[in-house]
Motif scaffolding. Structure first.
Motif, PDB file in Angstrom:
ATOM      1  N   UNK A 262     -16.371  -9.491  27.369  1.00  0.00           N
ATOM      2  CA  UNK A 262     -15.601 -10.859  28.010  1.00  0.00           C
ATOM      3  C   UNK A 262     -15.794 -11.832  27.062  1.00  0.00           C
ATOM      4  N   UNK A 263     -14.901 -12.757  26.904  1.00  0.00           N
ATOM      5  CA  UNK A 263     -15.148 -14.061  26.451  1.00  0.00           C
ATOM      6  C   UNK A 263     -15.018 -15.064  27.310  1.00  0.00           C
ATOM      7  N   UNK A 264     -16.030 -15.879  27.501  1.00  0.00           N
ATOM      8  CA  UNK A 264     -15.934 -17.216  28.389  1.00  0.00           C
ATOM      9  C   UNK A 264     -15.344 -18.402  27.458  1.00  0.00           C
ATOM     10  N   UNK A 265     -14.126 -18.794  27.888  1.00  0.00           N
ATOM     11  CA  UNK A 265     -13.717 -20.081  26.980  1.00  0.00           C
ATOM     12  C   UNK A 265     -14.186 -21.192  27.767  1.00  0.00           C
ATOM     13  N   UNK A 266     -15.209 -21.791  27.004  1.00  0.00           N
ATOM     14  CA  UNK A 266     -15.839 -22.834  27.264  1.00  0.00           C
ATOM     15  C   UNK A 266     -16.132 -23.933  26.184  1.00  0.00           C
ATOM     16  N   UNK A 267     -16.319 -24.965  26.414  1.00  0.00           N
ATOM     17  CA  UNK A 267     -16.793 -26.224  25.395  1.00  0.00           C
ATOM     18  C   UNK A 267     -17.740 -26.772  25.690  1.00  0.00           C
ATOM     19  N   UNK A 268     -18.673 -27.169  24.444  1.00  0.00           N
ATOM     20  CA  UNK A 268     -19.893 -27.804  24.605  1.00  0.00           C
ATOM     21  C   UNK A 268     -19.786 -29.298  24.245  1.00  0.00           C
ATOM     22  N   UNK A 269     -20.821 -30.193  24.407  1.00  0.00           N
ATOM     23  CA  UNK A 269     -20.448 -31.535  23.883  1.00  0.00           C
ATOM     24  C   UNK A 269     -21.235 -31.834  22.503  1.00  0.00           C
TER      25      UNK A 269
END
Length: 411
Positions: A262-269
């Motif tokens: 699985x790839x979790x499509x997320x963004x960091x600060x």
């Protein structure tokens, strides 16, 4: 409801919605999730990334007719479950969690028992001929588990899970992969550490002998079973916080022949540069509920790691490090990226997803912005269903561009 088992499957994780009991989760599936579907996939099936606490999983399995009824209800709403989030074991919203989110860790029997409950549930919900994935803690909190004896205990529990999943597939034809999700300050913190753990611990000679004994098969079959039923979940926020190059981390997984379940499509600060003004703008994100690990890069390219946001802020104020850039583990909406010193890692998503596609590594993609309820008010200007829909639309556009996926394949 017929769902094609082979194309790209995109969803969002239901851990954005509070709910620790099974009735609360069922309410989410009956109310909140259909609101999102109506916005992004009104005429085609939509996948669900289901988060069940240990309590909710036990309650669901304790009701003999609940699972068949749930599958029928999902079918009626044009929904299907292909992945579960098995990372947070207990309560996840409304109070300080911090490093307790990693307990029980993979040295504790409760983690394996919880995972087995999730395997049972996902096996009952998966559409025909579709593979499933369950993401999980990457070992545990590093200070608690990073020692040889703990690694051996973890190996034993993971191999038993792989054997359980192998037997389930033999009996039912349902293929499920348990996916370790590297995260800052965990035993498996980076992609490189996770790959090394597989190569040295889960696929070493002793592990293969043990797996062969567990399933009563040859070492060749044992290795194939481990590679099929144990894999990785790549969270793009976590990788970005570690300053991992998107192409390099995907190439490393592919070169090792590991399953990217699985790839979790997320963004960091991101703070770049780290100025007093940028730090002041960052402080409202210090919510006191979740860990917000920070990795700082100095002017020599060295990385400095901090357990939480206030630790990094305090260290900088005391002059203990001179950061050029910070990456902060705070899942922010992937559509939010403003110019200036406080931005996000959303621009790293396209090259990473392109590399996943080029390597043919994973059909499972999940948006996971569970922090919506603790975002500063200025970043919560949309109703929740609209915000989730906008993230899914953004992710779908990225996937269509990199994978050439049809609209029917992607929510």
């Amino acid at each position: 409801m017929r769902v094609d088992p082979h194309p790209i499957h995109l969803t969002y994780c239901s851990n954005i919605h509070p709910g620790e009991s099974w009735p609360e989760v069922l309410q989410t599936l009956e109310r909140q999730v259909p609101q999102v579907k109506a916005r992004v996939s009104p005429d085609a099936p939509m996948g669900v990334g289901l988060r069940l606490s240990a309590r909710a999983a036990r309650e669901l399995l304790g009701r003999p007719t609940a699972l068949p009824a749930l599958r029928s209800a999902l079918d009626a709403r044009g929904l299907y479950v292909f992945t579960l989030n098995g990372f947070p074991y207990g309560p996840f919203h409304g109070h300080a969690i911090k490093q307790a989110v990693y307990r029980p860790d993979w040295c504790e029997p409760a983690r394996a028992a919880y995972s087995a409950d999730l395997f049972e549930i996902l096996g009952a919900l998966l559409p025909d001929a579709m593979a499933g994935s369950v993401s999980t803690v990457p070992g545990g909190f590093r200070p608690d588990i990073d020692r040889p004896a703990a690694r051996l205990r973890m190996r034993e529990q993971l191999l038993r899970c792989a054997a359980d999943l192998w037997r389930r597939e033999q009996d039912t034809g349902r293929a499920i992969t348990l996916a370790l999700e590297p995260e800052p300050h965990c035993m498996l913190e980076t992609t490189e550490e996770a790959v090394a753990f597989f190569e040295s611990t889960l696929l070493g000679p002793e592990a293969l002998e043990r797996m062969a004994a567990l399933i009563g098969a040859t070492r060749v079959t044992a290795e194939a079973a481990i590679r099929r039923h144990l894999g990785l979940c790549l969270d793009t926020c976590h990788a970005a916080v570690e300053f991992e190059d998107p192409r390099t981390c995907v190439d490393r997984i592919a070169a090792a022949g590991l399953r990217l379940a699985k790839v979790q499509i997320t963004a960091a600060l991101v703070l770049d540069p780290v100025t007093d003004e940028a730090v002041a703008r960052l402080q409202p994100f210090d919510d006191g509920q979740y860990l917000h690990q920070v990795v700082a890069r100095d002017d020599h390219g060295r990385l400095h790691r901090f357990l939480d946001l206030d630790d990094a802020i305090r260290s900088r104020a005391q002059g203990h490090h001179r950061p050029v850039a910070w990456r902060v583990h705070f899942h922010v909406p992937i559509f939010h990226d403003e110019p200036g010193p406080l931005s996000t890692t959303a621009d790293s998503l396209a090259p990473l997803l392109a590399q996943v596609h080029a390597r043919g590594l994973s059909p499972h993609f999940e948006v996971e912005t569970y922090t919506w309820g603790v975002l500063p008010p200025s970043h919560r200007t949309l109703p929740l269903a609209d915000a989730i829909a906008r993230e899914l639309t953004t992710a779908a556009a990225l996937l269509r561009h990199t994978h050439g996926a049809s609209r029917e394949c992607v929510a």
